[in-house]
Design a protein around this motif. Structure first.
Motif, PDB file in Angstrom:
ATOM      1  N   UNK A   1     -46.489  12.433  21.818  1.00  0.00           N
ATOM      2  CA  UNK A   1     -47.443  12.752  22.886  1.00  0.00           C
ATOM      3  C   UNK A   1     -46.828  12.568  24.267  1.00  0.00           C
ATOM      4  N   UNK A   2     -45.499  12.666  24.384  1.00  0.00           N
ATOM      5  CA  UNK A   2     -44.876  12.611  25.707  1.00  0.00           C
ATOM      6  C   UNK A   2     -45.421  13.706  26.609  1.00  0.00           C
ATOM      7  N   UNK A   3     -45.651  13.380  27.873  1.00  0.00           N
ATOM      8  CA  UNK A   3     -46.146  14.409  28.788  1.00  0.00           C
ATOM      9  C   UNK A   3     -44.971  15.176  29.399  1.00  0.00           C
ATOM     10  N   UNK A   4     -45.231  16.241  30.178  1.00  0.00           N
ATOM     11  CA  UNK A   4     -44.129  17.053  30.717  1.00  0.00           C
ATOM     12  C   UNK A   4     -43.153  16.279  31.591  1.00  0.00           C
ATOM     13  N   UNK A   5     -43.604  15.170  32.192  1.00  0.00           N
ATOM     14  CA  UNK A   5     -42.707  14.361  33.025  1.00  0.00           C
ATOM     15  C   UNK A   5     -41.869  13.395  32.200  1.00  0.00           C
ATOM     16  N   UNK A   6     -42.146  13.304  30.884  1.00  0.00           N
ATOM     17  CA  UNK A   6     -41.416  12.392  30.014  1.00  0.00           C
ATOM     18  C   UNK A   6     -42.122  11.084  29.743  1.00  0.00           C
ATOM     19  N   UNK A   7     -43.276  10.862  30.388  1.00  0.00           N
ATOM     20  CA  UNK A   7     -43.994   9.607  30.208  1.00  0.00           C
ATOM     21  C   UNK A   7     -44.625   9.526  28.827  1.00  0.00           C
ATOM     22  N   UNK A   8     -44.607   8.343  28.256  1.00  0.00           N
ATOM     23  CA  UNK A   8     -45.343   8.093  27.026  1.00  0.00           C
ATOM     24  C   UNK A   8     -46.792   7.775  27.373  1.00  0.00           C
ATOM     25  N   UNK A   9     -47.710   8.037  26.456  1.00  0.00           N
ATOM     26  CA  UNK A   9     -49.102   7.659  26.717  1.00  0.00           C
ATOM     27  C   UNK A   9     -49.245   6.144  26.713  1.00  0.00           C
ATOM     28  N   UNK A  10     -50.316   5.660  27.283  1.00  0.00           N
ATOM     29  CA  UNK A  10     -50.617   4.238  27.199  1.00  0.00           C
ATOM     30  C   UNK A  10     -50.985   3.876  25.769  1.00  0.00           C
ATOM     31  N   UNK A  11     -51.816   4.709  25.144  1.00  0.00           N
ATOM     32  CA  UNK A  11     -52.265   4.420  23.785  1.00  0.00           C
ATOM     33  C   UNK A  11     -52.675   5.703  23.082  1.00  0.00           C
ATOM     34  N   UNK A  12     -52.678   5.607  21.746  1.00  0.00           N
ATOM     35  CA  UNK A  12     -53.048   6.741  20.896  1.00  0.00           C
ATOM     36  C   UNK A  12     -54.009   6.240  19.825  1.00  0.00           C
ATOM     37  N   UNK A  13     -55.061   6.978  19.604  1.00  0.00           N
ATOM     38  CA  UNK A  13     -55.926   6.753  18.455  1.00  0.00           C
ATOM     39  C   UNK A  13     -56.342   8.119  17.919  1.00  0.00           C
ATOM     40  N   UNK A  14     -57.074   8.151  16.809  1.00  0.00           N
ATOM     41  CA  UNK A  14     -57.367   9.440  16.176  1.00  0.00           C
ATOM     42  C   UNK A  14     -58.162  10.363  17.084  1.00  0.00           C
TER      43      UNK A  14
ATOM     44  N   UNK B   1     -38.335   9.762  33.317  1.00  0.00           N
ATOM     45  CA  UNK B   1     -39.608   9.474  33.985  1.00  0.00           C
ATOM     46  C   UNK B   1     -39.467   8.286  34.931  1.00  0.00           C
ATOM     47  N   UNK B   2     -38.836   7.209  34.455  1.00  0.00           N
ATOM     48  CA  UNK B   2     -38.691   6.014  35.287  1.00  0.00           C
ATOM     49  C   UNK B   2     -37.744   6.265  36.454  1.00  0.00           C
ATOM     50  N   UNK B   3     -36.729   7.075  36.222  1.00  0.00           N
ATOM     51  CA  UNK B   3     -35.724   7.308  37.263  1.00  0.00           C
ATOM     52  C   UNK B   3     -36.217   8.268  38.344  1.00  0.00           C
ATOM     53  N   UNK B   4     -37.144   9.161  37.995  1.00  0.00           N
ATOM     54  CA  UNK B   4     -37.583  10.176  38.957  1.00  0.00           C
ATOM     55  C   UNK B   4     -38.997   9.937  39.470  1.00  0.00           C
ATOM     56  N   UNK B   5     -39.902   9.492  38.594  1.00  0.00           N
ATOM     57  CA  UNK B   5     -41.302   9.325  39.000  1.00  0.00           C
ATOM     58  C   UNK B   5     -41.641   7.896  39.412  1.00  0.00           C
ATOM     59  N   UNK B   6     -40.795   6.946  39.064  1.00  0.00           N
ATOM     60  CA  UNK B   6     -41.097   5.543  39.334  1.00  0.00           C
ATOM     61  C   UNK B   6     -39.982   4.845  40.113  1.00  0.00           C
ATOM     62  N   UNK B   7     -39.321   5.593  40.995  1.00  0.00           N
ATOM     63  CA  UNK B   7     -38.400   4.991  41.960  1.00  0.00           C
ATOM     64  C   UNK B   7     -38.712   5.557  43.338  1.00  0.00           C
ATOM     65  N   UNK B   8     -38.898   4.672  44.292  1.00  0.00           N
ATOM     66  CA  UNK B   8     -39.048   5.126  45.678  1.00  0.00           C
ATOM     67  C   UNK B   8     -37.746   5.803  46.087  1.00  0.00           C
ATOM     68  N   UNK B   9     -37.794   6.941  46.767  1.00  0.00           N
ATOM     69  CA  UNK B   9     -36.554   7.595  47.201  1.00  0.00           C
ATOM     70  C   UNK B   9     -35.641   6.616  47.945  1.00  0.00           C
ATOM     71  N   UNK B  10     -34.388   6.573  47.512  1.00  0.00           N
ATOM     72  CA  UNK B  10     -33.420   5.663  48.108  1.00  0.00           C
ATOM     73  C   UNK B  10     -33.346   4.309  47.441  1.00  0.00           C
TER      74      UNK B  10
END
Length: 314
Positions: free
Chosen positions: A72-85, A131-140
């Motif tokens: 269930x990875x999203x287009x940005x590469x993030x994993x979901x928080x949780x999965x259930x049926x 995801x962590x390198x591009x969406x979760x780092x402040x530029x610089x």
């Protein structure tokens, strides 16, 4: 191996079995839920520990545990928080312990992985790391950040009393380990240029961790917004011990000593018992949790603190 020294073994096996469900709805594979009670989901870091627990005896079920959230990875590469049926939640993420877990999983599976399996895992871990390198780092900034305590898995840890959007030592350490695992996989798959890039990024994050967050003998957290540094008494601030031998020896010794101050007769408390913030039933403000205990024990052992690792293991 069961005997008088492992009195919980039968109960542990029963709990795993009773929480195992067939695929249905969004649960794409046989899955071990965290509980059949109200925490009846798969969270995107707890699944790693269930995979490790199952690896030796049920390798195929273990493999499914590791990969289920990646379905269930999203287009940005993030994993979901949780999965259930019935739902997949993307309101938060969980920490990138997956490279660390995959390295241990391979050692314990007892079955070879073919190129297809290795390539699939590499691609999924690459996107998750991206995801962590591009969406979760402040530029610089070299260091990634959490947007909320829930992203760390330690929802209400005292680390986040100072703010929600933080660059923390545990996150940097987990990402370094994941980058190292990606470098090893890239080498194995015949992609040396990619391996060099992963290692280079790991080196930069490790240098930033040690240069920016280690202050006056302790790791601090830093606001990704203001740059202000804060320290807490949470065990979360010590979780960079997972870097093991990648830590400088003197720093590693200080971390080990600080971890010892969290020890109780039952394991490391997430907030020291003597802390004014300690709550005996306070979620991540005191109670002992399996994920933190396992990560600490493994990191200490790889850093050479064998006696303390043995004590925590016991």
């Amino acid at each position: 191996w069961r005997g008088p020294d492992t009195p919980a073994a039968d109960l542990a096996a029963y709990v795993l079995w009773s929480a195992t469900v067939d695929p249905a709805g969004f649960v794409t594979r046989p899955a071990v839920l965290m509980s059949k009670h109200w925490m009846d989901k798969v969270w995107s870091w707890d699944h790693c520990f269930n995979a490790l627990a199952l690896a030796a005896g049920e390798p195929h079920l273990a493999w499914d545990q590791f990969h289920l959230p990646f379905d269930h990875q999203d287009p940005a590469g993030a994993l979901p928080d949780s999965v259930t049926h019935s739902e997949v939640l993307h309101n938060f993420v969980k920490p990138p312990i997956h490279g660390w877990a995959f390295g241990l999983l391979r050692d314990r599976l007892g079955m070879p992985l073919d190129d297809r399996q290795l390539t699939e895992t590499y691609d999924r871990l690459s996107r998750w790391t991206g995801f962590w390198l591009t969406r979760r780092r402040v530029p610089g900034h070299d260091l990634p950040h959490y947007q909320h305590g829930n992203d760390s898995g330690w929802d209400n840890a005292t680390t986040f009393d100072a703010g929600r959007v933080l660059e923390t030592a545990d996150l940097a350490a987990f990402l370094v380990l994941q980058l190292r695992q990606l470098a090893a996989l890239a080498t194995e798959l015949g992609r040396p240029a990619e391996a060099d890039e992963w290692d280079s990024t790991a080196d930069a994050i490790r240098a930033a961790l040690l240069g920016s967050l280690w202050r006056d003998g302790r790791f601090v957290a830093r606001s990704a917004v203001t740059g202000a540094a804060t320290r807490s008494t949470s065990l979360l601030d010590l979780m960079a011990v997972t870097l093991g031998a990648e830590l400088p020896p003197d720093l590693s010794e200080q971390l080990a000593a600080q971890i010892r101050t969290h020890l109780t007769a039952y394991g490391p408390a997430t907030e020291p018992v003597g802390s004014p913030h300690y709550e005996s039933d306070g979620y991540w403000r005191g109670p002992i949790w399996a994920p933190s205990t396992i990560l600490i024990e493994d990191g200490l052992r790889r850093a050479g603190h064998t006696a303390l690792a043995d004590e925590i293991s016991h």
